[in-house]
Design an enzyme around this catalytic site. Structure first.
Site, mmCIF file in Angstrom:
data_model
loop_
_atom_site.group_PDB
_atom_site.id
_atom_site.type_symbol
_atom_site.label_atom_id
_atom_site.label_comp_id
_atom_site.label_asym_id
_atom_site.label_seq_id
_atom_site.Cartn_x
_atom_site.Cartn_y
_atom_site.Cartn_z
ATOM 1 C CD GLU A 119 -4.539 4.250 -1.185
ATOM 2 O OE1 GLU A 119 -4.588 4.645 -0.195
ATOM 3 O OE2 GLU A 119 -5.365 4.463 -2.111
ATOM 4 C CG ASP A 121 -1.802 1.101 1.316
ATOM 5 O OD1 ASP A 121 -2.981 0.859 0.761
ATOM 6 O OD2 ASP A 121 -1.381 2.178 1.955
#
Length: 321
Positions: free
Chosen positions: A232, A189
């Site tokens: 993301e 992430d």
């Protein structure tokens, strides 16, 4: 239509030339089979009218050579009554029709030539239709392949999408069970991505994600699957890869991201653009896709909680308080 007349008698060629040009043909002539073959190799005439008996190469030999060069060419054989059997032989060899000399009527020449020309046109049209159909099928196949590719790819990054990754992971774990192999999973992430978006705008945020995708693509094997899991978050499936090797690969990716000179990275909370990474391996950390993903996700959360920009392959030890 281009037409080639072949006969070793100049008078006969002259008669045929006048009749056929009057019918609208563009006529070339040859005085022997050898000369005709040379001419035919230079210009592949769709229609040839040739005598069966000539000095040197015969009409049957010329027919055979022409059909080998261009099977679509229509050949009309001229023969005498005495050699009618040879005309039948020519028909079996691929000739379109035959004319018997001496001609009973010049109109007969026009009729036979006209039918042969129509056959040549139909053959050419049919071949063009077949080629068009082939091209259309190829274009449709390319379009279908493109649609299939679009269906499994993330539109922004070009990586595989969430659905494709889930299906691939389930299949790979099933294969790993069957052959008793390892399968590792890297879950990452982007740290403080919302801060980057808020500071630089969404276009720059999209550019960052695309650059990160490029880093992932450059570091995977053809058997690996790199995907955008959502937002993301990114995942990387590594078939037949141990936990130790997966952690090493994850650390290499983390390091490359941290070293990448993203625009405005100095304004991020850590002074760089970084990723937090959790690594899981089948069968030690999960016996199916959901449990493996859950394990990697828990490690990722632990990295986020403890400071970010790190790779974690094992849960931290539990300490007594």
């Amino acid at each position: 239509m281009n037409l080639l007349v072949v006969d070793d008698e100049e008078t006969l060629r002259s008669v045929l030339l006048q009749v056929l040009e009057a019918d609208g043909f563009k006529v070339s002539e040859a005085a022997s089979g050898e000369e005709a073959l040379q001419s035919f190799r230079e210009v592949s005439h769709p229609l040839v009218i040739t005598d069966i008996r000539m000095g040197g190469m015969s009409g049957i030999e010329l027919l055979t050579e022409i059909k080998q060069h261009n099977p679509d060419t229509q050949v009309v054989i001229m023969t005498s009554h005495a050699s009618l059997d040879s005309a039948v032989t020519c028909l079996r060899a691929g000739a379109y029709d035959y004319l018997i000399k001496p001609f009973e009527s010049l109109d007969l020449i026009s009729a036979v030539a006209g039918r042969a020309a129509e056959k040549a046109r139909l053959v050419a049209q049919n071949r063009e239709l077949v080629e068009q159909l082939k091209r259309t099928n190829e274009e449709l196949q390319q379009a279908n392949d493109a649609l299939k590719e679009m269906a499994v790819r993330d539109g922004l990054t070009g990586l595989f999408n969430h659905r494709y990754f889930q299906e691939s992971l389930a299949k790979e774990i099933s294969r790993a069970k069957r052959y008793q192999k390892h399968c590792s999973l890297i879950f990452m992430d982007v740290d403080h991505f919302k801060v980057y978006n808020d500071t630089h705008g969404h276009p720059e945020g999209d550019s960052l994600l695309k650059t990160l995708a490029g880093i992932l693509k450059s570091g995977v094997r053809c058997s690996d699957v790199a995907a955008r899991y959502g937002g993301e978050e990114f995942v990387l499936m590594l078939p037949e890869t141990s936990k130790q090797d997966a952690v090493r690969i994850a650390e290499s990716i983390r390091s490359r991201v941290a070293d990448e000179p993203f625009p405005g990275r100095d304004k991020q909370p850590l002074g760089i653009v970084s990723v937090s990474v959790g690594v899981a391996c089948y069968p030690d950390d999960g016996i199916d896709a959901p449990s493996l993903l859950s394990f990697a996700d828990r490690l990722l959360y632990e990295v986020k909680r403890s400071g970010r920009n790190r790779v974690l392959g094992q849960p931290p030890p539990v300490t007594d308080r």
